[in-house]
Design an enzyme around this catalytic site. Structure first.
Site, PDB file in Angstrom:
ATOM      1  N   TYR A  11      -1.484  -2.743  24.176  1.00 12.48           N
ATOM      2  CA  TYR A  11      -1.338  -3.962  24.989  1.00 12.48           C
ATOM      3  C   TYR A  11       0.136  -4.349  25.183  1.00 12.48           C
ATOM      4  CZ  TYR A  11      -1.889  -9.042  25.854  1.00 12.48           C
ATOM      5  OH  TYR A  11      -1.828 -10.313  26.343  1.00 12.48           O
ATOM      6  N   ASP A  51      -0.338  11.455  16.672  1.00 15.44           N
ATOM      7  CA  ASP A  51      -0.450  10.464  15.611  1.00 15.44           C
ATOM      8  C   ASP A  51       0.835  10.438  14.798  1.00 15.44           C
ATOM      9  OD1 ASP A  51      -3.232   9.216  14.121  1.00 15.44           O
ATOM     10  OD2 ASP A  51      -1.297   9.164  13.065  1.00 15.44           O
ATOM     11  N   TYR A 141      -1.175  -7.156   6.262  1.00 12.37           N
ATOM     12  CA  TYR A 141      -0.560  -6.846   7.557  1.00 12.37           C
ATOM     13  C   TYR A 141       0.871  -7.387   7.608  1.00 12.37           C
ATOM     14  CZ  TYR A 141       0.666  -7.524  12.463  1.00 12.37           C
ATOM     15  OH  TYR A 141       1.342  -7.548  13.653  1.00 12.37           O
ATOM     16  N   PHE A 169       4.690 -14.171  17.726  1.00  7.88           N
ATOM     17  CA  PHE A 169       3.643 -15.150  17.475  1.00  7.88           C
ATOM     18  C   PHE A 169       2.414 -14.609  18.236  1.00  7.88           C
ATOM     19  CE2 PHE A 169       5.475 -18.503  14.790  1.00  7.88           C
ATOM     20  CZ  PHE A 169       6.654 -17.835  14.508  1.00  7.88           C
ATOM     21  N   ASN A 170       1.695 -15.380  19.047  1.00  8.62           N
ATOM     22  CA  ASN A 170       0.451 -14.837  19.609  1.00  8.62           C
ATOM     23  C   ASN A 170       0.636 -14.264  21.017  1.00  8.62           C
ATOM     24  OD1 ASN A 170      -0.382 -16.580  17.336  1.00  8.62           O
ATOM     25  ND2 ASN A 170      -2.388 -15.855  17.952  1.00  8.62           N
TER      26      ASN A 170
HETATM   27  N1  UDP Z   1     -10.109 -17.537  16.526  1.00 10.90           N
HETATM   28  C1  UDP Z   1     -11.348 -18.185  16.573  1.00 10.90           C
HETATM   29  N2  UDP Z   1     -12.405 -17.492  17.055  1.00 10.90           N
HETATM   30  C2  UDP Z   1     -12.345 -16.195  17.471  1.00 10.90           C
HETATM   31  C3  UDP Z   1     -11.066 -15.547  17.416  1.00 10.90           C
HETATM   32  C4  UDP Z   1      -9.984 -16.246  16.931  1.00 10.90           C
HETATM   33  O1  UDP Z   1     -11.458 -19.356  16.210  1.00 10.90           O
HETATM   34  O2  UDP Z   1     -13.353 -15.618  17.876  1.00 10.90           O
HETATM   35  C5  UDP Z   1      -8.928 -18.277  16.035  1.00 10.90           C
HETATM   36  C6  UDP Z   1      -8.259 -17.642  14.836  1.00 10.90           C
HETATM   37  O3  UDP Z   1      -8.804 -18.146  13.635  1.00 10.90           O
HETATM   38  C7  UDP Z   1      -6.790 -18.062  15.035  1.00 10.90           C
HETATM   39  C8  UDP Z   1      -6.650 -18.200  16.554  1.00 10.90           C
HETATM   40  O4  UDP Z   1      -7.980 -18.279  17.063  1.00 10.90           O
HETATM   41  O5  UDP Z   1      -6.547 -19.318  14.470  1.00 10.90           O
HETATM   42  C9  UDP Z   1      -5.940 -17.030  17.170  1.00 10.90           C
HETATM   43  O6  UDP Z   1      -6.539 -15.856  16.657  1.00 10.90           O
HETATM   44  P1  UDP Z   1      -6.193 -14.416  17.220  1.00 10.90           P
HETATM   45  O7  UDP Z   1      -7.100 -13.448  16.527  1.00 10.90           O
HETATM   46  O8  UDP Z   1      -6.236 -14.452  18.705  1.00 10.90           O
HETATM   47  O9  UDP Z   1      -4.672 -14.180  16.827  1.00 10.90           O
HETATM   48  P2  UDP Z   1      -3.925 -14.262  15.397  1.00 10.90           P
HETATM   49  O10 UDP Z   1      -3.492 -15.691  15.239  1.00 10.90           O
HETATM   50  O11 UDP Z   1      -4.871 -13.789  14.343  1.00 10.90           O
HETATM   51  O12 UDP Z   1      -2.769 -13.348  15.580  1.00 10.90           O
END
Ligand code: UDP
Length: 335
Positions: A11, A51, A141, A169-170
């Protein structure tokens, strides 16, 4: 510049590859297609399926192509999974990253960009998270990425390898209707919410609604994939002036409930949601203090509104409900 990109079919990696090529750089993509998609790789990139655990192959490819720098995206990337399979993360991410660094040293490659993570701040005391906040990885991780950051410190000290560790971050959003996020299984919030809007899931489960946050759900700093990609290009260009570590986020947090609400607005779908237990390893709030990269490299995120981010993701998901598997686009596999 010629850049060797591990995980360049994934991604974030595939987005950075497209941006590199757009500005005239050359990209050698190395990916095992475990999570990545061949179709996501820009047609002008050189693609090698392989790999990182195969150190000899990595060395052969590096010595054949003689890149000027390496961008290392390939890794296991899920906080929750790492709490269940710590050895997978602590072994593969660390060993593969170290082997790659050793090969780079042997071949005299002196530029290295590492995908790192906000998870290495664990449960931070202050928000937004300052660039120099103490590191206490929140999961295997996060630990695996921090170990690689430390290895790079020594590569720099001993071999003069200049590196940038970019603490994401995200990552979210899509490049276009033909290039977006496609994980299998999908675990990330925004794509899951949009899959509900598409009718592919019945509802979204909110992982915890009793966090210490304004509405009780987790708050995250969502940063658009194109903004992340720009940061990589800026960091690569700045390496000749020395190694660096940056937080990469917008500096604004949105809760899980806010994400769902915005997606309802963007898609016009009710998107049913249900509270469920917390996901192990998830901190309540993670928001980036990213002044350092803004100041030093002039990084300026273009997508700071959650609505714009979700709109871009929605455009991709609507056009490609099954992801890259069945799409016809400029990224189609070249025969
Ligand atoms: N989250 C949620 N439901 C889901 C997937 C994620 O409530 O089905 C929440 C998760 O607990 C986090 C936020 O959404 O607080 C973002 O999660 P994601 O997996 O997208 O990214 P991360 O923060 O783990 O990198």
């Amino acid at each position: 510049m010629k850049v060797f990109v591990t995980g360049g079919a994934g991604y974030i990696g595939s987005t950075v590859v497209s941006e590199l090529i757009k500005r005239g750089d050359e990209a050698i993509v190395f990916d095992n297609l475990y999570q990545g998609h061949r179709e996501a790789v820009h047609p002008e990139a050189t693609f090698i399926e392989g790999d990182l655990a195969d150190k000899q192959l990595v060395e052969d490819v590096l010595s054949q192509h003689q890149p000027d720098g390496i961008m290392h995206f390939a890794s296991h990337t899920l906080v929750g999974e790492s709490m269940k399979k710590p050895f997978l993360y602590l072994r593969d991410n660390v060993v593969n990253g170290l082997n790659l660094m050793e090969s780079a040293v042997e071949l005299g490659i002196k530029k290295f960009i590492l995908s790192s993570t906000a998870n290495l701040f664990g449960l931070p005391k202050e928000m937004p998270i300052d660039q120099n906040a103490p590191v206490h990885p929140g999961s295997p991780y996060g630990e695996s990425k921090y170990i690689l950051e430390r290895f790079l410190h020594w590569m720099d000290q001993i071999y003069g390898m200049r590196y940038a560790a970019l603490r994401y971050f995200n990552a979210c959003g899509a490049v276009s209707a033909t290039h977006g996020e496609d994980h299998d299984p999908e675990t990330h919030l925004i794509p899951i919410v949009l899959q509900v809007a598409l009718g592919q899931r019945e509802k979204v489960f909110i992982y915890g609604d009793d966090y210490d946050s304004p509405d009780g759900t987790c708050v995250r700093d969502y940063v658009h994939i194109l903004d992340l990609a720009q940061a990589h290009l800026l960091a690569l260009d700045a390496l000749s002036e020395g190694s660096r570590t940056y937080n990469l986020g917008n500096g604004t947090g949105f809760s899980v409930k806010e994400v769902i609400e915005t997606a309802r607005e963007v898609t016009g779908h009710p998107i049913p949601a249900e509270a469920s237990p917390r996901r192990p390893g998830d901190p309540g709030v993670l928001v980036a203090g990213s002044e350092k990269i803004r100041k030093e490299l002039g990084w300026q995120p273009q997508y700071s509104s959650l609505k714009a981010i979700i709109e871009s993701a929605w455009e991709w998901h609507k056009a490609n409900p099954e992801g890259f598997a069945v799409q016809g686009s400029m990224f189609k596999v070249q025969s």
